[in-house]
Design a protein around this motif. Structure first.
Motif, PDB file in Angstrom:
ATOM      1  N   GLU A  73       0.829  -1.206   0.000  1.00  0.00           N
ATOM      2  CA  GLU A  73       0.000   0.000   0.000  1.00  0.00           C
ATOM      3  C   GLU A  73       0.864   1.257   0.000  1.00  0.00           C
ATOM      4  O   GLU A  73       0.509   2.257  -0.603  1.00  0.00           O
ATOM      5  CB  GLU A  73      -0.922  -0.008   1.223  1.00  0.00           C
ATOM      6  N   PRO A  78      -1.237   2.140  -6.787  1.00  0.00           N
ATOM      7  CA  PRO A  78      -2.506   1.533  -6.372  1.00  0.00           C
ATOM      8  C   PRO A  78      -2.869   0.280  -7.169  1.00  0.00           C
ATOM      9  O   PRO A  78      -3.289  -0.729  -6.588  1.00  0.00           O
ATOM     10  CB  PRO A  78      -3.527   2.649  -6.586  1.00  0.00           C
ATOM     11  N   ARG A 131      -8.175   2.272  -2.326  1.00  0.00           N
ATOM     12  CA  ARG A 131      -7.099   3.186  -2.752  1.00  0.00           C
ATOM     13  C   ARG A 131      -7.033   3.248  -4.289  1.00  0.00           C
ATOM     14  O   ARG A 131      -6.920   4.319  -4.873  1.00  0.00           O
ATOM     15  CB  ARG A 131      -5.768   2.707  -2.173  1.00  0.00           C
TER      16      ARG A 131
END
Length: 184
Positions: A73, A78, A131
């Motif tokens: 992350e 992403p 995300r």
């Protein structure tokens, strides 16, 4: 835990891992105990249910997968983070035939020994998907439960005799269906 009890616990986990790798998650608990050189009662004292045994075997892998999600992350784009998590999820399940079914059931059963680990792992994937959606590189009509179902499907596919060769191709198809910047 006494030293002999700890030794039995460790031996049971090692043997259970080998037996379940060979026979799948429905392997006989009696066979696991016999191969570990202990009685069934000893196995059940350490692991009162099959799920408790699976949870002990899988906890480390699930925790590593959750930690890996947190790592990618922050270190990956992403879209790469989602793809890496999916790949890691599938790899995590390969050693234990049939574990995907147990995981899917555990998600829906708060009383399951596997529930917390599976929910935590699904939440890690959800964060990565959210995300990617926020960055505009993932479909917005799916959620974490969908991602977990797709990952479970990919893991199940690789577990089916005769379909292993198709699994990698279909992994790419699923990734391209989730991520808007990927093509097969």
């Amino acid at each position: 835990m006494r030293a002999d009890a700890q030794a039995n616990h460790d031996r049971l986990l090692a043997v259970a891992g080998a037996v379940i790798t060979e026979q799948g998650v429905d392997a006989s608990m009696r066979d696991i105990a016999r191969r570990a050189g202990v009685g069934l009662a000893t196995l059940l004292r350490h692991f009162p249910t099959r799920e408790a045994l699976l949870e002990a075997l899988l906890r480390t892998s699930f925790d590593e997968l959750t930690a890996r999600a947190a790592e990618v992350e922050t270190t990956s784009s992403p879209q790469d983070a989602v793809m890496l998590w999916l790949r890691d999820f599938v790899a995590c399940t390969k050693n234990f035939r049939g574990v995907v079914t147990a995981m899917v059931k555990a998600i829906e059963d708060p009383e399951s020994a596997l529930h917390t680990s599976c929910v935590t792992m699904r939440a890690a994937g959800t964060r990565l998907l959210t995300r990617a959606q926020g960055a505009g590189v993932a479909r917005t009509d799916i959620d974490g439960a969908d991602l977990f179902a797709l990952a479970s499907s990919l893991a199940w596919l690789g577990d089916q005799p005769g379909l292993e060769a198709r699994a990698e191709h279909l992994f790419g198809v699923v990734v391209s269906a989730i991520l808007t910047d990927r093509a097969v």
